[in-house]
Design a protein around this motif. Structure first.
Motif, PDB file in Angstrom:
ATOM      1  N   GLY A  70      40.398  48.971  15.322  1.00 44.09           N
ATOM      2  CA  GLY A  70      40.922  49.777  16.409  1.00 44.09           C
ATOM      3  C   GLY A  70      40.072  50.960  16.811  1.00 44.09           C
ATOM      4  O   GLY A  70      40.347  51.605  17.827  1.00 44.09           O
ATOM      5  N   THR A  71      39.038  51.281  16.027  1.00 41.13           N
ATOM      6  CA  THR A  71      38.208  52.454  16.326  1.00 41.13           C
ATOM      7  C   THR A  71      36.737  52.126  16.551  1.00 41.13           C
ATOM      8  O   THR A  71      35.997  52.943  17.106  1.00 41.13           O
ATOM      9  CB  THR A  71      38.279  53.478  15.175  1.00 41.13           C
ATOM     10  OG1 THR A  71      37.679  52.903  13.983  1.00 41.13           O
ATOM     11  CG2 THR A  71      39.718  53.873  14.866  1.00 41.13           C
ATOM     12  N   ARG A  73      34.954  50.102  18.534  1.00 37.84           N
ATOM     13  CA  ARG A  73      34.417  50.078  19.894  1.00 37.84           C
ATOM     14  C   ARG A  73      34.272  51.495  20.460  1.00 37.84           C
ATOM     15  O   ARG A  73      33.273  51.819  21.115  1.00 37.84           O
ATOM     16  CB  ARG A  73      35.346  49.254  20.793  1.00 37.84           C
ATOM     17  CG  ARG A  73      35.453  47.789  20.413  1.00 37.84           C
ATOM     18  CD  ARG A  73      34.223  47.019  20.811  1.00 37.84           C
ATOM     19  NE  ARG A  73      34.381  45.594  20.574  1.00 37.84           N
ATOM     20  CZ  ARG A  73      33.469  44.678  20.859  1.00 37.84           C
ATOM     21  NH1 ARG A  73      32.320  45.068  21.410  1.00 37.84           N
ATOM     22  NH2 ARG A  73      33.666  43.406  20.610  1.00 37.84           N
ATOM     23  N   ARG A  74      35.278  52.334  20.229  1.00 32.01           N
ATOM     24  CA  ARG A  74      35.212  53.706  20.723  1.00 32.01           C
ATOM     25  C   ARG A  74      34.057  54.465  20.075  1.00 32.01           C
ATOM     26  O   ARG A  74      33.304  55.182  20.749  1.00 32.01           O
ATOM     27  CB  ARG A  74      36.534  54.426  20.443  1.00 32.01           C
ATOM     28  CG  ARG A  74      36.499  55.914  20.769  1.00 32.01           C
ATOM     29  CD  ARG A  74      37.841  56.576  20.511  1.00 32.01           C
ATOM     30  NE  ARG A  74      38.289  56.407  19.148  1.00 32.01           N
ATOM     31  CZ  ARG A  74      37.849  57.131  18.118  1.00 32.01           C
ATOM     32  NH1 ARG A  74      36.899  58.058  18.311  1.00 32.01           N
ATOM     33  NH2 ARG A  74      38.311  56.926  16.902  1.00 32.01           N
ATOM     34  N   LEU A  75      33.906  54.319  18.756  1.00 30.97           N
ATOM     35  CA  LEU A  75      32.804  54.988  18.072  1.00 30.97           C
ATOM     36  C   LEU A  75      31.457  54.481  18.565  1.00 30.97           C
ATOM     37  O   LEU A  75      30.497  55.251  18.688  1.00 30.97           O
ATOM     38  CB  LEU A  75      32.928  54.760  16.563  1.00 30.97           C
ATOM     39  CG  LEU A  75      34.127  55.416  15.877  1.00 30.97           C
ATOM     40  CD1 LEU A  75      34.253  54.911  14.439  1.00 30.97           C
ATOM     41  CD2 LEU A  75      34.003  56.934  15.896  1.00 30.97           C
ATOM     42  N   GLU A  76      31.399  53.198  18.894  1.00 29.38           N
ATOM     43  CA  GLU A  76      30.152  52.618  19.381  1.00 29.38           C
ATOM     44  C   GLU A  76      29.779  53.199  20.742  1.00 29.38           C
ATOM     45  O   GLU A  76      28.595  53.425  21.030  1.00 29.38           O
ATOM     46  CB  GLU A  76      30.298  51.100  19.461  1.00 29.38           C
ATOM     47  CG  GLU A  76      28.988  50.352  19.576  1.00 29.38           C
ATOM     48  CD  GLU A  76      29.174  48.857  19.478  1.00 29.38           C
ATOM     49  OE1 GLU A  76      28.322  48.193  18.854  1.00 29.38           O
ATOM     50  OE2 GLU A  76      30.162  48.326  20.021  1.00 29.38           O
ATOM     51  N   ARG A  77      30.786  53.456  21.570  1.00 29.51           N
ATOM     52  CA  ARG A  77      30.513  54.041  22.892  1.00 29.51           C
ATOM     53  C   ARG A  77      29.959  55.461  22.784  1.00 29.51           C
ATOM     54  O   ARG A  77      29.266  55.938  23.686  1.00 29.51           O
ATOM     55  CB  ARG A  77      31.793  54.038  23.737  1.00 29.51           C
ATOM     56  CG  ARG A  77      32.205  52.659  24.226  1.00 29.51           C
ATOM     57  CD  ARG A  77      33.242  52.766  25.342  1.00 29.51           C
ATOM     58  NE  ARG A  77      34.479  53.366  24.874  1.00 29.51           N
ATOM     59  CZ  ARG A  77      35.506  52.682  24.385  1.00 29.51           C
ATOM     60  NH1 ARG A  77      35.424  51.356  24.276  1.00 29.51           N
ATOM     61  NH2 ARG A  77      36.604  53.303  23.996  1.00 29.51           N
ATOM     62  N   ASP A  78      30.267  56.144  21.696  1.00 25.84           N
ATOM     63  CA  ASP A  78      29.771  57.509  21.505  1.00 25.84           C
ATOM     64  C   ASP A  78      28.334  57.556  20.989  1.00 25.84           C
ATOM     65  O   ASP A  78      27.744  58.637  20.884  1.00 25.84           O
ATOM     66  CB  ASP A  78      30.674  58.263  20.522  1.00 25.84           C
ATOM     67  CG  ASP A  78      32.068  58.520  21.096  1.00 25.84           C
ATOM     68  OD1 ASP A  78      32.200  58.514  22.333  1.00 25.84           O
ATOM     69  OD2 ASP A  78      33.011  58.702  20.297  1.00 25.84           O
ATOM     70  N   CYS A  79      27.791  56.397  20.629  1.00 27.01           N
ATOM     71  CA  CYS A  79      26.433  56.352  20.086  1.00 27.01           C
ATOM     72  C   CYS A  79      25.396  56.418  21.208  1.00 27.01           C
ATOM     73  O   CYS A  79      25.666  56.084  22.366  1.00 27.01           O
ATOM     74  CB  CYS A  79      26.223  55.065  19.295  1.00 27.01           C
ATOM     75  SG  CYS A  79      27.217  54.949  17.791  1.00 27.01           S
ATOM     76  N   VAL A  85      26.583  52.482  14.946  1.00 25.72           N
ATOM     77  CA  VAL A  85      27.660  53.340  14.428  1.00 25.72           C
ATOM     78  C   VAL A  85      27.361  53.752  12.995  1.00 25.72           C
ATOM     79  O   VAL A  85      27.587  54.902  12.592  1.00 25.72           O
ATOM     80  CB  VAL A  85      29.010  52.605  14.503  1.00 25.72           C
ATOM     81  CG1 VAL A  85      30.088  53.350  13.727  1.00 25.72           C
ATOM     82  CG2 VAL A  85      29.440  52.408  15.947  1.00 25.72           C
TER      83      VAL A  85
END
Length: 289
Positions: A70-71, A73-79, A85
């Motif tokens: 659940g997290t 994809r979001r963390l990947e977008r912040d990279c 990640v």
């Protein structure tokens, strides 16, 4: 004991509530303070991720991020573009079932930190009839263990479920030579093998801690004195099936680490032989400098 190894390869198999998380965290914190590692990952079932994040933050000052279905994809977008990640964040708590998949496996292997803790390690043991999911988990851990410089801690309260091949598969992750250990380690001719295995294995029950401190100490299930009432008949049967290899190695290890501890110590006071320093300021979970 752990800090005499290079790299650290250890199976921590204490009973529930004795303090396996604290033991693993003490080792990680010490290696960070010494500058021997700069990053770490905890591989665990998703339902334990928040607990690990909280324990690392409150007890050891490590701000970790949870990489879960659940997290992620979001963390990947912040990279940054092309950044993993697992490279961006210094301290991660990762779902093992996430990174064993084809989508994430290679990314994790390429960017895995130098210190890895595997919680509930028995769920990754490989053996006859244990299923494809375990096979995938074990292949991932096997690939991680191939890096001879990587520190690896396996954490479980049930290292031996009655299947000798599954137990030995965990031992092989610590040292490939353990695959050639004889089934029966008794006798003077196997003394060296017992000593070698004992350097990689910690197993303490609640009664061991009670006897060691000569006092009742708090635990998740109450005092040590009445903790036996929390074990089910199936758990007791399983403990009686415990491999002679595990029992003998644990006894050998116990003789090596005993020493004076004050009677009023906390439940994990048996870890006191490791050097404990005052809690330092939190380390950020962001990318390393």
């Amino acid at each position: 004991m752990a800090l005499r190894q290079s790299p650290v390869r250890l199976l921590i198999a204490d009973d529930v509530g004795v303090g396996k998380t604290v033991e693993a965290g003490l080792i990680a914190r010490e290696l960070l303070d010494r500058g021997e590692i700069s990053r770490l990952a905890v591989l665990c079932p998703p339902h334990l991720a928040d607990q690990w994040v909280e324990e690392l933050r409150t007890k050891f000052g490590l701000d970790a991020v949870a990489v879960l279905p659940g997290t992620a994809r979001r963390l990947e977008r912040d990279c940054n573009p092309g950044q993993s990640v697992f490279a961006r964040y210094r301290f991660v708590v990762v779902s093992l079932d996430l990174v064993k998949t084809d989508r994430w496996r290679q990314d994790f292997l390429l960017n895995a930190p130098e210190f890895v803790i595997v919680d509930e390690a028995h769920a990754s043991a490989e053996g006859e009839g244990l299923g494809a999911k375990r096979h995938q988990r074990y292949r991932l851990l096997e690939d991680l263990a191939r890096d001879k410089e990587r520190h690896l801690l396996l954490v479980t309260a049930t290292p031996h479920s009655g299947k000798e091949d599954a137990f030995r598969s965990l031992l092989k992750l610590l040292n490939p030579d353990f695959a050639r250990l004889p089934l029966d380690l008794s006798g003077a001719e196997n003394a060296r093998a017992r000593e070698t295995l004992a350097r990689h294995l910690v197993q303490r029950g609640r009664k061991d801690i009670h006897d060691y401190l000569h006092a009742d100490t708090p635990s998740r299930g109450g005092t040590m004195q009445n903790s036996s009432t929390h074990f089910t008949p199936s758990t007791r049967r399983c403990s009686r099936m415990c491999s002679p290899t595990l029992v003998r190695a644990s006894r050998c290890l116990a003789r090596r680490i005993t020493g004076p501890v004050s009677a009023g110590g906390p439940r994990w006071a048996s870890c006191a032989r490791w050097r404990v320093v005052p809690r330092p300021p939190p380390l950020p979970c962001g990318s390393a400098p």
